[in-house]
Design an enzyme around this catalytic site. Structure first.
Site, short mmCIF file in Angstrom:
data_model
loop_
_atom_site.label_atom_id
_atom_site.label_comp_id
_atom_site.label_asym_id
_atom_site.label_seq_id
_atom_site.Cartn_x
_atom_site.Cartn_y
_atom_site.Cartn_z
N HIS A 63 21.06 43.05 -19.07
CA HIS A 63 21.46 44.22 -18.54
C HIS A 63 22.52 44.74 -19.69
O HIS A 63 22.31 44.44 -20.85
CB HIS A 63 22.82 43.10 -17.29
CG HIS A 63 23.73 42.13 -18.48
ND1 HIS A 63 23.19 41.04 -18.74
CD2 HIS A 63 24.83 42.26 -18.93
CE1 HIS A 63 24.52 40.55 -19.75
NE2 HIS A 63 25.40 41.38 -19.92
N HIS A 65 25.04 45.73 -20.47
CA HIS A 65 27.18 45.11 -21.23
C HIS A 65 26.59 44.89 -22.97
O HIS A 65 25.46 44.77 -23.38
CB HIS A 65 27.51 44.11 -20.88
CG HIS A 65 28.12 44.06 -19.60
ND1 HIS A 65 28.43 42.93 -18.98
CD2 HIS A 65 28.95 45.09 -19.80
CE1 HIS A 65 29.03 43.03 -17.88
NE2 HIS A 65 29.86 44.71 -18.09
N ASP A 67 26.95 43.86 -25.55
CA ASP A 67 26.61 42.56 -26.46
C ASP A 67 25.71 42.25 -26.29
O ASP A 67 24.85 41.24 -26.90
CB ASP A 67 27.68 41.66 -26.09
CG ASP A 67 27.93 40.70 -24.46
OD1 ASP A 67 27.74 41.73 -23.60
OD2 ASP A 67 27.93 39.47 -24.66
N HIS A 68 24.82 42.66 -25.08
CA HIS A 68 23.74 42.72 -25.26
C HIS A 68 22.45 44.03 -25.59
O HIS A 68 21.46 43.89 -25.29
CB HIS A 68 23.36 42.22 -23.29
CG HIS A 68 23.82 41.06 -23.39
ND1 HIS A 68 23.40 39.85 -22.90
CD2 HIS A 68 24.92 40.26 -22.95
CE1 HIS A 68 23.87 38.62 -22.59
NE2 HIS A 68 25.16 39.05 -22.85
N HIS A 140 26.05 39.48 -11.45
CA HIS A 140 27.02 39.98 -12.43
C HIS A 140 28.34 41.11 -11.74
O HIS A 140 27.77 41.68 -10.93
CB HIS A 140 26.27 40.01 -13.75
CG HIS A 140 27.61 39.55 -15.31
ND1 HIS A 140 28.21 39.04 -14.90
CD2 HIS A 140 27.00 40.79 -16.30
CE1 HIS A 140 28.31 39.03 -16.69
NE2 HIS A 140 28.22 40.22 -16.97
N ASP A 211 22.96 37.37 -17.80
CA ASP A 211 24.41 37.25 -17.88
C ASP A 211 24.16 36.58 -16.13
O ASP A 211 24.46 37.19 -15.33
CB ASP A 211 25.98 37.78 -18.19
CG ASP A 211 26.14 38.03 -19.13
OD1 ASP A 211 25.25 37.27 -20.01
OD2 ASP A 211 27.61 38.40 -20.27
N HIS A 269 24.72 31.41 -24.89
CA HIS A 269 26.56 32.60 -23.84
C HIS A 269 27.72 31.49 -24.99
O HIS A 269 28.33 31.78 -23.32
CB HIS A 269 25.84 33.52 -22.95
CG HIS A 269 26.47 34.74 -22.82
ND1 HIS A 269 27.56 34.95 -21.84
CD2 HIS A 269 26.12 36.09 -23.21
CE1 HIS A 269 28.13 35.82 -21.85
NE2 HIS A 269 27.08 36.35 -23.13
#
Length: 310
Positions: A63, A65, A67-68, A140, A211, A269
């Site tokens: 996805h 976001h 942090d990914h 999510h 996530d 995570h």
């Protein structure tokens, strides 16, 4: 095949852990490396790792976001300097191509290799004669996908004693028999594949989730997996917080593994509130109370993938 975690933290990097990125090392199967997610600092983690960007074949983004994702432009830009000149394909949700093309264009980054970007909305996202990768939407705050990597069954071993008995020497005939064919012997007899090839080797199944909070597609992707990589952002006493932020707890991950009949569960995570191994230990013990074969993801540690059939 082995899993290699380059980042196991949720949200932001800390002094103890980096944000999400997972390597699937398939050097024996296809002489290749696949990455799942590419959080900030991933290329620095690769430099400290056993992984080689020269073997990087595919990147799967769960996805969009940060942090990914925020490590992706840097890694793509510098890959060639680490010997990565072969074609590379990046898979991910709608919007991924605009993100990559925009960051590379605005930074005037030059890519010295063939870069392909495949956006998807689930289903079969890749397939060849060796592997199939399926994806499904999770639950999510934004579209987040899980990936199910299926290694196809491989032909069994040749019985070299029988081949030697019939005077068949190593060469093209070996391949013909191993691939299911038949050959004519000098005495007129026909030697069939099933007479000299053992039982097929069962392929492995690896499920890597983005996530998510609990949802039906978790079980769909994880069914009978040899390894399930599942987020466990919080301990069970923070279930309400996990739900509100669209994440999962340790027990939710453990129940998912149990219900899907997975062989092994690897938790990752982790919230920044859990600083070190000592503080992560309760997460492991909580999950093991439901699903015994549970491990904590550790950065720069190889996790061999063991088949359920072994």
């Amino acid at each position: 095949m082995e899993l290699y975690f380059l980042g196991t933290n949720a949200g932001v990097p800390t002094l103890q852990r980096n944000v999400t990125s997972i390597g699937l090392r398939m050097y024996e199967e296809r002489r290749a490396l696949w990455l799942f997610d590419c959080g900030e600092g991933t290329q620095h983690q690769v430099l400290r790792s056993l992984l080689k960007l020269s073997k990087l074949e595919k990147i799967f983004i769960t996805h969009l976001h940060g942090d990914h994702l925020f490590g992706l432009p840097g890694l793509l830009s510098s890959r060639a300097y680490q010997g990565g000149v072969t074609p590379l394909t990046v898979y991910g949700p709608v919007g991924l191509e605009r993100y990559i093309r925009t960051t590379l264009e605005l930074s005037q980054s030059r890519i010295e290799y063939e870069l392909n970007i495949v956006e998807h909305e689930g289903g079969v996202v890749f397939e060849d004669e060796m592997f199939r990768v399926e994806s499904a939407l999770l639950e999510h705050r934004i579209d987040s996908y899980g990936y199910r990597i299926i290694e196809k069954d491989r032909p069994g071993q040749l019985n070299f004693e029988i081949l030697k008995h019939h005077g068949i020497k190593p060469g093209p005939l070996y391949g013909q028999l191993k691939n299911g064919g038949s050959i004519q012997l000098a005495d007129g007899q026909t030697l069939h594949s099933h007479q000299v090839v053992g039982k097929p080797k069962k392929g492995k199944i690896i499920t890597i989730l983005g996530d998510t909070r609990p949802c039906p597609n978790v079980s769909l992707l994880a069914q009978d997996a040899d390894v399930l990589v599942h987020e466990a952002t919080f301990l069970q006493d923070m279930e309400e917080t996990a739900h509100n932020y669209y994440h999962s707890t340790t027990l939710q991950a453990a129940h998912a593994a149990k219900e899907a009949n997975a062989h092994e569960l690897i938790l990752t995570h982790f919230s920044s509130r859990y600083k070190d191994r000592e503080q992560l230990e309760p997460l492991l013990q909580e999950a093991k109370s439901v699903f015994e074969n549970t491990l904590l993801a550790e950065e720069h540690v190889l996790f061999p993938i063991t088949s359920k059939s072994v």
